[in-house]
Design a protein around this motif. Sequence first.
Motif, mmCIF file in Angstrom:
data_model
loop_
_atom_site.group_PDB
_atom_site.id
_atom_site.type_symbol
_atom_site.label_atom_id
_atom_site.label_comp_id
_atom_site.label_asym_id
_atom_site.label_seq_id
_atom_site.Cartn_x
_atom_site.Cartn_y
_atom_site.Cartn_z
ATOM 1 N N GLY A 187 0.770 -1.237 0.000
ATOM 2 C CA GLY A 187 0.000 0.000 0.000
ATOM 3 C C GLY A 187 0.797 1.282 0.000
ATOM 4 N N GLY A 188 2.072 1.221 0.362
ATOM 5 C CA GLY A 188 2.924 2.405 0.298
ATOM 6 C C GLY A 188 2.739 3.330 1.478
ATOM 7 N N LYS A 189 3.192 4.577 1.295
ATOM 8 C CA LYS A 189 3.143 5.527 2.393
ATOM 9 C C LYS A 189 1.729 6.045 2.605
ATOM 10 C CE LYS A 189 4.615 9.338 -0.621
ATOM 11 N NZ LYS A 189 5.645 10.367 -0.839
ATOM 12 N N ARG A 190 1.514 6.643 3.780
ATOM 13 C CA ARG A 190 0.182 7.147 4.121
ATOM 14 C C ARG A 190 -0.057 8.456 3.346
ATOM 15 N NH1 ARG A 190 -3.927 6.487 7.711
ATOM 16 N NH2 ARG A 190 -4.948 8.350 8.514
ATOM 17 N N GLU A 191 -0.655 8.313 2.197
ATOM 18 C CA GLU A 191 -0.919 9.431 1.309
ATOM 19 C C GLU A 191 -2.186 9.105 0.519
ATOM 20 O OE1 GLU A 191 2.063 11.977 -1.298
ATOM 21 O OE2 GLU A 191 1.744 9.998 -2.175
ATOM 22 N N TYR A 192 -3.013 10.101 0.289
ATOM 23 C CA TYR A 192 -4.274 9.837 -0.399
ATOM 24 C C TYR A 192 -4.039 9.245 -1.784
ATOM 25 C CZ TYR A 192 -7.529 11.784 2.966
ATOM 26 O OH TYR A 192 -8.302 11.979 4.079
ATOM 27 N N GLN A 193 -4.725 8.141 -2.050
ATOM 28 C CA GLN A 193 -4.745 7.517 -3.367
ATOM 29 C C GLN A 193 -6.194 7.140 -3.688
ATOM 30 O OE1 GLN A 193 -2.187 7.351 -5.440
ATOM 31 N NE2 GLN A 193 -0.680 8.132 -3.971
ATOM 32 N N VAL A 194 -6.441 6.766 -4.931
ATOM 33 C CA VAL A 194 -7.803 6.474 -5.385
ATOM 34 C C VAL A 194 -7.955 4.970 -5.602
ATOM 35 C CG1 VAL A 194 -9.497 6.848 -7.227
ATOM 36 C CG2 VAL A 194 -8.090 8.756 -6.397
ATOM 37 N N TYR A 195 -9.083 4.442 -5.146
ATOM 38 C CA TYR A 195 -9.350 3.007 -5.194
ATOM 39 C C TYR A 195 -10.748 2.765 -5.767
ATOM 40 C CZ TYR A 195 -5.479 2.998 -1.862
ATOM 41 O OH TYR A 195 -4.263 3.191 -1.249
ATOM 42 N N VAL A 196 -10.953 1.541 -6.252
ATOM 43 C CA VAL A 196 -12.274 1.092 -6.666
ATOM 44 C C VAL A 196 -12.584 -0.211 -5.947
ATOM 45 C CG1 VAL A 196 -13.685 0.207 -8.569
ATOM 46 C CG2 VAL A 196 -12.249 2.223 -8.919
ATOM 47 N N HIS A 197 -13.753 -0.247 -5.310
ATOM 48 C CA HIS A 197 -14.200 -1.454 -4.612
ATOM 49 C C HIS A 197 -15.318 -2.107 -5.424
ATOM 50 C CE1 HIS A 197 -14.831 -4.112 -1.184
ATOM 51 N NE2 HIS A 197 -16.134 -3.944 -1.363
ATOM 52 N N ASP A 198 -15.155 -3.392 -5.683
ATOM 53 C CA ASP A 198 -16.158 -4.193 -6.383
ATOM 54 C C ASP A 198 -17.052 -4.828 -5.328
ATOM 55 O OD1 ASP A 198 -17.579 -6.256 -7.664
ATOM 56 O OD2 ASP A 198 -15.977 -6.593 -9.111
ATOM 57 N N ARG A 199 -18.310 -4.397 -5.274
ATOM 58 C CA ARG A 199 -19.220 -4.858 -4.233
ATOM 59 C C ARG A 199 -19.724 -6.276 -4.473
ATOM 60 N NH1 ARG A 199 -23.867 -2.265 -4.157
ATOM 61 N NH2 ARG A 199 -24.250 -2.880 -1.995
#
Length: 435
Positions: A187-199
């Motif tokens: 996941g890397g460093k604590r920095e905002y990134q964008v994700y997509v969750h498949d429900r």
Amino acid sequence: MRRSRRWVFLTAALATWAAAAVPAAASGGQQPRPRTERVSVAADGTQADVASHTPAITADGRHVAFLTRASVFVPGTPRGRHLYLKDLRTGAVERANVSEDDNPDLRWVYEYSLSATGRYVVFASAAEEMGPGHVVDKHLYVRDRATGRTEPLLDDGRPGGAGNPVISADGRYVAFDSPRTDLVPGGGKREYQVYVHDRVRHTTRRVSVASDGAAADGFSHLPVISADGSEVGFLSVADNLGTAGGPRPAPRDTSFYVHDMRTGRTRPAAQRQDGTPAAVVTERSLTPDGRYALFCSSTPGIVTGYTGTVQQCYAKDLRTGVTRMVSLAPDGAPADGHTSAVVMGADHRRVFFTSWAHNLLPGGAGEFSAVYARDLRTGAVERIDVAADGTGADGLAGGTSVDRSGRVVAFESWAGNLVPGDTNDTGDVFVRRLT
């Protein structure tokens, strides 16, 4: 003079081709006349006592959602900023941020998005109101209005927060931003990134990545999503997402990128003609089919012949790579005032935006921001925030959202002259039905 509010544009998921059909024109060949209606009133017509704002309309045009602290919509509502849906057919109003156990974490809603028919509502919420110097983790919830169940999107109970959710037309995919480091491997460093969750598959994927799969090398946030969930746009300060010209000098501006979930390709959506990124602060959206990326920027040199620094709105055809300015007057002149909140109908015919310009229509728009529609085929410009007799709003307007047909437009305004009986002297949500 009525006070201004900061317009929050979120794009919502605007379309699905399986949704209910748009009502046909009136019989006898007559087109219904345009009209403006106030949405943010209780089912019995009672006015809100505080501002209602941040509207979104479902793709089928039936429901309009909005945020407010007002207490008139549902009796017994606890203190907080709540999310309401208004049924435009029946006039019924319901609160969406509810749960079977009256979870206090749902009392302050910050961002939200609707599926095409409004069956699914995703929202970011917290138990307390966030304020200056006071950090509260927001968490994401999905309400299924058909079953009455509200569930966490990420059912893991871990801290870290997430926000700015947008949902696909069928409710399967939710894009969001988060500083968490445990959502994907490495996941890397604590920095905002964008994700997509498949429900459906209960999987989470990072999409703020370069075309080779490398994570964005700068913070990324504020996603938007196409109706089928295959295209996800977001803002980022990263240097490795496909922009020309190499690393940018600090401080770096955010720019707009679009990630194709099928191919893994990430493309710049906002560029100067020399290939360098154009600054996009917040204003961005995608058409339902994901073909056009829309954004507003004050960066000069995005299109030929315009070197001004007034913020204009643009549409980039992701199929052809062509970018065009869309915040134009009927004679083709760029808007002479700040423009924002750009969206486009599913048929690519009209664009809608908010502007402080005075040259978009004869006589200008007075001292307030106004909402406009521009026909991309004819160049005609129409003002949206008007009363039945065509009189322009006597207060600020903005926050545009449009249904799949491109004929029902939701917006917010502090005007008091758009509908009879508007005496609450605060911000309200309206819809304008076009011909």
